[in-house]
Design a protein around this motif. Structure first.
Motif: not given
Length: 334
Positions: A64-68
């Protein structure tokens, strides 16, 4: 340099280790299938695949941290398996910076036309923009890269500056990296070598260790066939004889999971069952799908007279008997 590595498996984690060794700011993002791997990195335990602790400077990110992980990245290492590449690019495209993408992913994927195509082509379709794509190929086992064993790789791209930048970023004392503009040849060799390595493993399984003559003959045949396939896809013959072709096939056939897959099938177990068993134990074997996609790609490009690839396809996907199929194999003797 801020480097985002997509995929926390064998090769992604190995490449992250090299990048961290070089002092880069490394973010290692794991897919939704990598939770156990990321958990081990987060808690400073041995990486379950590489069987070693990763550099403490590597920052792990869950799915769930792909964008970060991608935020302000100056380079991306694409290490997602070919099976997951489309799904990951679909999620990443809105967060993707215009930076070089160094890909260690191997195989063919269905394109928008419905035909099989190279990964760089298909991912650009998904991203809906031109990608500064660099394909990394060559005899490079992930565990050995991570353990600083001498390794030869070739970085191929139509974007010469992207190839140069990625080679410089990933340079290390044990890494020997060349650059090339033959991305077509490099990707085709990378896709095909998994299929041929499986075929070489069939000999080990069926005849046992004393089949050196046959394996050498079929290794030679594999290179002959890869030449035809590379040319049909717009690449150059020399790629089949250098690191992307002969080099990568040699190391995969000697010690890779795809060779092991072929060996188990050669011993008499159904390919579908072996693939399922290996997947369940965390041994992803790209060769199973690679054989089907390689055969389809060859047919779509009108490449015929591929007796070794045909034999491999018959055994793995048509349940042909291993012994008779290998014994009837035609070789190119000239």
């Amino acid at each position: 340099m801020r480097i985002a590595v997509l995929g926390a498996g064998y090769m992604g984690s190995a490449m992250a280790s090299v990048a961290a060794m070089n002092g880069h700011d490394v973010r290692l993002w794991g897919t939704w299938l990598d939770d156990a791997l990321v958990d081990a990195v987060e808690h400073d335990r041995e990486h379950p695949r590489l069987r070693m602790k990763l550099d403490a400077r590597i920052r792990p990110y869950r799915s769930n941290g792909l964008a970060d992980a991608l935020e302000n990245a100056e380079m991306i290492v694409h290490a997602v398996s070919s099976d997951g590449a489309v799904a990951v690019m679909t999620k990443a495209k809105d967060h993707l910076p215009d930076v070089p993408i160094l890909s260690v992913t191997k195989g063919f994927l269905p394109s928008a036309s419905g035909k099989m195509d190279r990964i760089d082509v298909v991912l650009a379709e998904i991203a809906q923009k031109k990608l500064r794509f660099v394909h990394a190929s060559g005899p490079a086992k992930a565990i050995e890269i991570a353990r600083n064993v001498l390794t030869l790789m070739s970085y191929a791209s139509a974007d010469a500056e992207a190839a140069r930048l990625t080679a410089k970023a990933m340079g290390a004392p044990h890494m020997r990296i060349g650059v090339s503009d033959d991305i077509a040849g490099a990707e085709i060799c990378s896709a095909m070598k998994n299929a041929y390595a499986t075929g070489l493993g069939l000999w080990d399984g069926f005849y046992g260790p004393d089949c050196h003559n046959a394996r050498a003959a079929c290794f030679t045949q594999a290179i002959v066939e890869m030449e035809k396939l590379v040319v049909a896809g717009g690449g150059r013959v020399e790629s089949a004889h250098r690191a992307p072709g002969a080099g990568d096939l040699h190391v995969t056939a000697a010690a890779g999971r795809n060779r092991a897959f072929g060996e188990r099938v050669g011993k008499g177990k159904a390919a579908k069952l072996v693939a399922a068993e290996m997947l369940a134990s965390g041994e992803l074997t790209e060769g199973y799908a690679a054989i089907a996609s390689a055969w389809k790609w060859a047919a779509e490009h009108g490449v015929r007279d591929l007796p070794f690839l045909e034999a491999i396809h018959r055994v793995i996907w048509e349940d042909a008997d291993v012994g008779p199929t290998l014994e009837k194999l035609t070789l190119s003797v000239q």
